[in-house]
Design an enzyme around this catalytic site. Sequence first.
Site, PDB file in Angstrom:
ATOM      1  CB  SER A  34      -0.948   0.011   1.205  1.00 34.17           C
ATOM      2  OG  SER A  34      -0.231  -0.056   2.422  1.00 34.17           O
ATOM      3  CG  ASP A 324      -3.980   5.748   6.738  1.00 35.83           C
ATOM      4  OD1 ASP A 324      -2.782   5.509   7.011  1.00 35.83           O
ATOM      5  OD2 ASP A 324      -4.551   5.245   5.750  1.00 35.83           O
ATOM      6  CG  HIS A 327      -0.851   4.064   4.448  1.00 32.40           C
ATOM      7  ND1 HIS A 327      -2.141   3.698   4.781  1.00 32.40           N
ATOM      8  CD2 HIS A 327      -0.270   2.975   3.891  1.00 32.40           C
ATOM      9  CE1 HIS A 327      -2.330   2.430   4.437  1.00 32.40           C
ATOM     10  NE2 HIS A 327      -1.215   1.973   3.897  1.00 32.40           N
TER      11      HIS A 327
END
Length: 373
Positions: A34, A324, A327
Site C-alpha cells: 500500500s 492514517d 501511511h
Amino acid sequence: MKPEVVLTILIVTILGMAMEGCHCKMVQFIFGDSLSDVGNNRYLSRSLATANLPWYGIDFGNGLPNGRFSNGRTVADITGDMMGLPRPPAFLDPSLTEDMILENGVNYASGGAGILNETGGYFIQKFTLYKQIELYQGTQQLIINKIGKEAAQQFFQEARYVVALGSNDFINNYLMPVYNDSWKYNDQGFVQYLMETLQRQITILHSLGAREMVVFGLGPMGCIPLQRVLSTSGECQDRTNRLAKSFNKATSQLVDNLSRKLTNSSIKFGDAYDVVNDLITNPRKYGFNNSDSPCCSFGRIRPALTCIPASVLCKDRSKYVFWDEYHPSDSANELIANELIKKFGFLRVNDSNAPSPAPAAAPTSGAAPSPHN
C-alpha cells in the site's frame, strides 16, 4: 531505380534498424504494497484494502480518491519524479496499453500485499509479490508481441525495478495470532523464511530481465499510529521495531550476495529506517508537529484503520507525519524521498524529461472541504 539498388537500400535500412535496437524511454516497474499502490486495489472488487473513499487523494490532482493510500503522493512517485522517470500507471488501470507501458512502465503494487502468499489473507483480494511477478511476465509477453523479442529484452533490461514489501508480512501476518506463521516460527525463523522466499522472487525477476533493482527495507513500523494505539503506553512497540531491523539486516546481506551472484546485476538495498526514525523521533526538526497520531481519524474511536468521509482531519496536513493509522502523509513522503535520494545518490536518468507534475493542490490548513468544491 534499378532492382539491385532498391534491394541494397532495403538491406541497409533493415540492418540499421537492427543495430539501433529499442529507442524506448527508460521506465520503472514497481512491486510493492500500500505504500506504493497507485490504484490496483481500487479495481479489485472484493478487496478490503482500498483507498477509494474521501479523504484519500485530497491533495493530489482533482482532490478525489485515486487509489493511493495517502492524501497525496507516494515515496515512489516523488523519487521517480526527481530521477526524471515517468510515473508508472497501475497494472489494472483500464486505459493501460502497450504504448503506455513503453512510455511509463507499470506499477503492480497492491495494498495489503506481502512477500508471502499467506500475508494479509483477511483483505480477501490483493496481489502478493508472487502474483505481481506473474503479472510482470504477462506484461513482457505483451511488449514482445508489440516490438519483438530482442527490442523487448533491451527495454526490460534497461528499465529500473523497485521491490518494496515486508511490513504486512509482520503487521498483517506474523504479529497476529490468527495466522499460522505466528506460532509456527520464532522471530529469527520467520525472518529467515522471508529471506528464502525473497531470494527466490528476486532471482525470478533477474531471470526475466531485471538488472537495475532497488530492494527497500522497512522503517520503524512499531511507531506507526496503529502500533502505538495498540500498546498500553502509546509508545512505539519495541519488538516490532526490532523485527524491522532484523529484516533490514538480513535483506541487506541477501541483496549483497545476489548482486555478486546474479550475472550483470546491480541490486541495491534501500535502508530507510534511520531516515524515517529520525523524522518520527524529531518531527519539529523537519517542520512537523505531530508524529504519533494520524491526521485523518475518527475522533476518539481508534484505531479506525482507514480514513472515511466521516473522519475528522487535522488542521494542517503538512504538519503531520502520518495521514492514517498506517501511511505517511504527502509532506512526510516528500521529506523521506528527498532524504533517500541524498542518502543513496540517485541520479536523473531521463534528463530530457521534466519531472511529472506534483499535486495540483498542496496540503493546506483547515478542515476538509467538500469533495465537490
